[in-house]
Scaffold this motif. Sequence first.
Motif, PDB file in Angstrom:
ATOM      1  N   TRP A   1       0.904   4.200  -2.927  1.00  0.00           N
ATOM      2  CA  TRP A   1       0.739   5.643  -2.714  1.00  0.00           C
ATOM      3  C   TRP A   1       1.982   6.432  -3.097  1.00  0.00           C
ATOM      4  CZ3 TRP A   1      -3.448   8.403  -2.080  1.00  0.00           C
ATOM      5  CH2 TRP A   1      -4.573   7.816  -1.537  1.00  0.00           C
TER       6      TRP A   1
ATOM      7  N   LEU B   1       1.071   4.566   6.323  1.00  0.00           N
ATOM      8  CA  LEU B   1       0.069   4.402   5.270  1.00  0.00           C
ATOM      9  C   LEU B   1      -1.094   5.372   5.451  1.00  0.00           C
ATOM     10  CD1 LEU B   1      -0.764   2.739   2.786  1.00  0.00           C
ATOM     11  CD2 LEU B   1      -1.854   1.139   4.333  1.00  0.00           C
TER      12      LEU B   1
ATOM     13  N   GLY C   1       0.817  -1.207   0.000  1.00  0.00           N
ATOM     14  CA  GLY C   1       0.000   0.000   0.000  1.00  0.00           C
ATOM     15  C   GLY C   1       0.850   1.256   0.000  1.00  0.00           C
TER      16      GLY C   1
END
Length: 102
Positions: free
Chosen positions: A38, A92, A34
């Motif tokens: 991003w 995250l 993740g």
Amino acid sequence: MDSPKQRIPIRADWWSKTLAGAVLGWTLALALSGLFAWLGPGGIAAPQKYQFIMWLIAPLWMIIFSLVYLFRTGLRAVFWLAAANLLAYALLFILPPMLGQP
């Protein structure tokens, strides 16, 4: 005469290391993929990135799963993997809004 080979029992911490690698290693691999989604090239909306992110989870998980046996005890493996999970999930959820991404 040689004595017959005795079976060495599986140490109890091998089970905890295996469980830590399976569960906490999987969640850590999800968080790391993740973060790459991003923060990697093109951001979260890169058109050809979804398939790569999906396939990135398995190698990350297997690397973590194999390295978990290097810890001295299962408790240390659980502690360090839990700490790595907390850090990865904190990053995250904190980094994308700081970078101006939704």
